[in-house]
Design a protein around this motif. Sequence first.
Motif, mmCIF file in Angstrom:
data_model
loop_
_atom_site.group_PDB
_atom_site.id
_atom_site.type_symbol
_atom_site.label_atom_id
_atom_site.label_comp_id
_atom_site.label_asym_id
_atom_site.label_seq_id
_atom_site.Cartn_x
_atom_site.Cartn_y
_atom_site.Cartn_z
ATOM 1 N N TYR A 140 5.508 7.233 12.452
ATOM 2 C CA TYR A 140 4.888 6.819 12.326
ATOM 3 C C TYR A 140 3.699 6.772 10.809
ATOM 4 C CZ TYR A 140 0.527 4.407 14.047
ATOM 5 O OH TYR A 140 -0.900 3.721 14.552
ATOM 6 N N GLN A 141 3.439 5.960 10.494
ATOM 7 C CA GLN A 141 2.478 6.154 8.822
ATOM 8 C C GLN A 141 1.235 5.300 9.127
ATOM 9 O OE1 GLN A 141 5.857 4.811 6.882
ATOM 10 N NE2 GLN A 141 4.391 5.894 5.317
ATOM 11 N N VAL A 142 0.185 5.459 9.439
ATOM 12 C CA VAL A 142 -1.201 4.686 8.878
ATOM 13 C C VAL A 142 -2.134 4.754 7.570
ATOM 14 C CG1 VAL A 142 -2.199 6.924 9.843
ATOM 15 C CG2 VAL A 142 -3.168 3.935 10.257
ATOM 16 N N GLY A 143 -2.652 3.465 7.836
ATOM 17 C CA GLY A 143 -3.287 3.447 5.394
ATOM 18 C C GLY A 143 -4.157 2.390 5.453
ATOM 19 N N ASP A 144 -4.470 2.625 4.290
ATOM 20 C CA ASP A 144 -5.761 1.746 4.211
ATOM 21 C C ASP A 144 -4.418 0.521 2.746
ATOM 22 O OD1 ASP A 144 -7.664 -0.573 3.657
ATOM 23 O OD2 ASP A 144 -8.925 0.920 3.847
ATOM 24 N N TYR A 145 -4.424 -0.681 3.020
ATOM 25 C CA TYR A 145 -3.186 -1.038 2.380
ATOM 26 C C TYR A 145 -3.965 -2.611 1.900
ATOM 27 C CZ TYR A 145 0.072 2.174 4.283
ATOM 28 O OH TYR A 145 0.755 3.254 4.334
ATOM 29 N N GLY A 146 -5.355 -2.942 2.803
ATOM 30 C CA GLY A 146 -6.095 -4.165 2.120
ATOM 31 C C GLY A 146 -5.670 -4.960 3.121
ATOM 32 N N SER A 147 -5.966 -6.283 3.504
ATOM 33 C CA SER A 147 -5.475 -6.859 4.749
ATOM 34 C C SER A 147 -4.473 -8.292 4.121
ATOM 35 C CB SER A 147 -6.715 -8.074 5.269
ATOM 36 O OG SER A 147 -7.527 -8.357 3.703
ATOM 37 N N ALA A 148 -5.089 -8.488 2.294
ATOM 38 C CA ALA A 148 -3.920 -9.742 2.478
ATOM 39 C C ALA A 148 -2.351 -8.855 1.504
ATOM 40 C CB ALA A 148 -4.736 -9.735 0.415
ATOM 41 N N ASN A 149 -2.586 -7.544 1.321
ATOM 42 C CA ASN A 149 -1.443 -6.801 0.872
ATOM 43 C C ASN A 149 -0.563 -6.550 2.565
ATOM 44 O OD1 ASN A 149 -2.086 -6.820 -1.936
ATOM 45 N ND2 ASN A 149 -2.312 -4.645 -1.756
ATOM 46 N N SER A 224 -6.136 -2.486 6.677
ATOM 47 C CA SER A 224 -5.555 -1.236 8.037
ATOM 48 C C SER A 224 -5.094 -1.145 8.494
ATOM 49 C CB SER A 224 -6.380 0.028 7.855
ATOM 50 O OG SER A 224 -7.656 0.271 7.779
ATOM 51 N N GLY A 225 -3.326 -1.172 8.140
ATOM 52 C CA GLY A 225 -2.411 -1.121 9.159
ATOM 53 C C GLY A 225 -1.838 0.104 9.523
ATOM 54 N N ALA A 226 -0.081 0.163 10.239
ATOM 55 C CA ALA A 226 0.340 0.613 10.502
ATOM 56 C C ALA A 226 2.379 0.179 11.240
ATOM 57 C CB ALA A 226 -0.109 1.658 11.978
ATOM 58 N N ALA A 227 2.451 1.606 10.234
ATOM 59 C CA ALA A 227 4.424 1.391 10.480
ATOM 60 C C ALA A 227 4.748 2.210 11.700
ATOM 61 C CB ALA A 227 5.019 1.147 9.535
ATOM 62 N N VAL A 228 5.910 1.540 12.689
ATOM 63 C CA VAL A 228 6.834 2.361 13.129
ATOM 64 C C VAL A 228 8.201 2.265 12.917
ATOM 65 C CG1 VAL A 228 7.187 2.807 15.304
ATOM 66 C CG2 VAL A 228 4.907 2.213 15.070
ATOM 67 N N THR A 229 9.164 3.300 12.522
ATOM 68 C CA THR A 229 10.246 3.003 12.458
ATOM 69 C C THR A 229 10.892 4.062 12.860
ATOM 70 O OG1 THR A 229 10.114 2.947 9.932
ATOM 71 C CG2 THR A 229 12.253 3.435 10.636
ATOM 72 N N ASN A 230 11.741 3.692 14.578
ATOM 73 C CA ASN A 230 12.036 4.697 15.497
ATOM 74 C C ASN A 230 13.748 4.169 15.891
ATOM 75 O OD1 ASN A 230 12.156 6.156 17.762
ATOM 76 N ND2 ASN A 230 11.849 4.692 19.490
#
Length: 269
Positions: A140-149, A224-230
């Motif tokens: 699980y990753q979370v961070g500030d990446y910018g809404s456009a990106n 901000s966004g998050a990614a899940v790899t499971n």
Amino acid sequence: MTRPSRPARVLASALAAGTLLATAACADESGTPEASTVSPAAERSPAPSATPALTGAGAQAALITPADIEDDWQLANDAATWRNTMLVGKVDVAQFLTAKADAADCQRLLDGLYSDSLLGRTTGASGLRGFTSQDSRLLYQVGDYGSANLNATLDWLKSLPEKCNQFTATAADGSPRTVQVVEYKEPPKVGDALAALTVTVQGTSNGQPAKTTLDVAVFRVGASGAAVTNGGLSGVDHDSTVLALQNGAQRLKDVLSGKTPAPLPSQFD
């Protein structure tokens, strides 16, 4: 020059006096005459505030906990160094015929999954946490990446089931691997936007037949966004993916609104 008649001058003076009285009344009620110049529309429609930036402490607070995904998941201390060698491979460009650009997208997917960099480069704070259950892993990753990106990343992920539905990649030892990319079935509605896939890689590992199945999902909340790899060699527990997305999105919303999520926010019956 002709001067106005006396009645006209008297009327003008009366109007001026009325204006002064009205202004004074506004001053008495609001404290300053200038307050009367603010239109009701402006009072009803204040300027929108910018999306709060994710701080370092906020990124850590937004990370999910074992309680958020239930079952037998355990925290892993080495998640930042995880590398799934089943995801290493060079995409066979020749099989894409006229759609050579699609091959580059499929290569980007494999490389991003292997290096845990699907979200791209962060523009601010970020956090990462991993969990293990038998031979499965959940990152699980979370961070500030910018809404456009983030929106660009989400659009790219959504295009992959068509571009990369099934393709072949060559492993480091020269053996072929078959990769299949499909849409995740009935993903939960979380965040401001979401993209979810299921990726299956079939080939060999240490000379033995092997198959890895992964759920891959990314969501955005503001900038901000998050990614899940499971998933893993024994398949994927889709229920854990759903819980990670639902509880992760809620934690991120809470952090961005100034709240502090509880260490164990999820209570199960």
